[in-house]
Design an enzyme around this catalytic site. Sequence first.
Site, PDB file in Angstrom:
ATOM      1  N   ASP A 115      -0.924   0.996   7.844  1.00  0.00           N
ATOM      2  CA  ASP A 115      -1.914   2.071   7.933  1.00  0.00           C
ATOM      3  C   ASP A 115      -2.499   2.434   6.570  1.00  0.00           C
ATOM      4  OD1 ASP A 115       0.718   3.058   7.374  1.00  0.00           O
ATOM      5  OD2 ASP A 115       0.068   5.107   7.827  1.00  0.00           O
ATOM      6  N   HIS A 116      -2.053   1.737   5.528  1.00  0.00           N
ATOM      7  CA  HIS A 116      -2.596   1.976   4.189  1.00  0.00           C
ATOM      8  C   HIS A 116      -3.303   0.751   3.607  1.00  0.00           C
ATOM      9  CE1 HIS A 116      -0.534   5.921   3.376  1.00  0.00           C
ATOM     10  NE2 HIS A 116       0.144   5.489   4.421  1.00  0.00           N
ATOM     11  N   HIS A 156       1.305   1.752  -1.059  1.00  0.00           N
ATOM     12  CA  HIS A 156       2.378   0.916  -0.521  1.00  0.00           C
ATOM     13  C   HIS A 156       1.802   0.008   0.553  1.00  0.00           C
ATOM     14  CE1 HIS A 156       2.229   4.307   2.264  1.00  0.00           C
ATOM     15  NE2 HIS A 156       3.041   3.686   3.110  1.00  0.00           N
ATOM     16  N   HIS A 205       2.527  -0.550   3.815  1.00  0.00           N
ATOM     17  CA  HIS A 205       2.511  -0.281   5.249  1.00  0.00           C
ATOM     18  C   HIS A 205       1.095  -0.454   5.779  1.00  0.00           C
ATOM     19  CE1 HIS A 205       6.521   2.141   5.609  1.00  0.00           C
ATOM     20  NE2 HIS A 205       6.691   0.855   5.839  1.00  0.00           N
ATOM     21  N   HIS A 262      10.095   6.655  -0.248  1.00  0.00           N
ATOM     22  CA  HIS A 262       9.656   6.331   1.100  1.00  0.00           C
ATOM     23  C   HIS A 262      10.603   5.278   1.671  1.00  0.00           C
ATOM     24  CE1 HIS A 262       7.028   6.241   4.462  1.00  0.00           C
ATOM     25  NE2 HIS A 262       6.377   5.129   4.168  1.00  0.00           N
TER      26      HIS A 262
END
Length: 310
Positions: free
Chosen positions: A67-68, A63, A65, A145
């Site tokens: 932090d990914h 996904h 976001h 999520h």
Amino acid sequence: MEIQFLGTGAGQPSKGRNVSSLVLKLLDEINEVWMFDCGEGTQQQILETTIRPRKIKKIFITHLHGDHVLGLPGFLSSRAFQASEEQTDIDLYGPVGIKQLVLTSLRVTGTRLPYRIHFHEFDENTLGLILETDKFTVHAEALDHTVFCVGYRVTQKDLEGTLDAEGLLAAGVPFGPLFGQVKNGQDILLPDGRQIIAKNYISEPRKGKVVTILGDTRLTDASIRLGLGADVLVHESTYGKGDEAIAKKHGHSTNMQAASVAKQAFAKRLLLNHVSARFLARDVRQLEKDAQSLFPETHVVRDLEEVEVL
């Protein structure tokens, strides 16, 4: 086949854990490495491993976001600096928007890559089988999520049976072309008139491995479907026992929910990652112990840890 964790923390880096990224090493199988998510600092983590960036041929994003994904521009740029190695293209799989994110980052920073990125975007309506090669398939399914997020199921196709070379030699078959014919399933006739039945000297096909790698998610049946019978199930554990309400609010799972998924999916091993920075070392040990009470084959992984897929 091995999994190496480059980042196992949730949301933001801490002194002990970087943000999300892991690699599936398929060097013996196809001489490639596949990356799953690429949080900020991933390229720095790679420097602490034996991974050669040019071996990373495919990247799968769960996904969008930060932090990914925020480590992608840096990693893709650094991958181009290895001038002594052959420049090879890369395939990037992820939700719609990943192409815009990468190309905008490269354009704004004036970065030009000496290799091509082949983008494979999908949305809720185009999931399912997203990749098939002669040796592997990859399926994606939507999780639950706060944004569109998927989990991946990597399946190794069944391996061919092995040839009983010692048995053939003992039967009087001379090493050479006749071995090849038997390996290809052909019965052969020896000079003395004896017939060698090929199937008697070839083992049954071996079942391929299944690795399930989930993105951020609440407790959902999709995780069970993706993890069904998996040799290794990688599941987030942002929260601990008793944190179900806050986990649901923020779109995440507890260690106990992850253990429940593994148990219902009849997975062989559960690896917990995406651990909140609020958990100290003793807390992490408790996370693991609590989850093991429900699913004994549970382990909370740490950064740079490598796990063989047995």
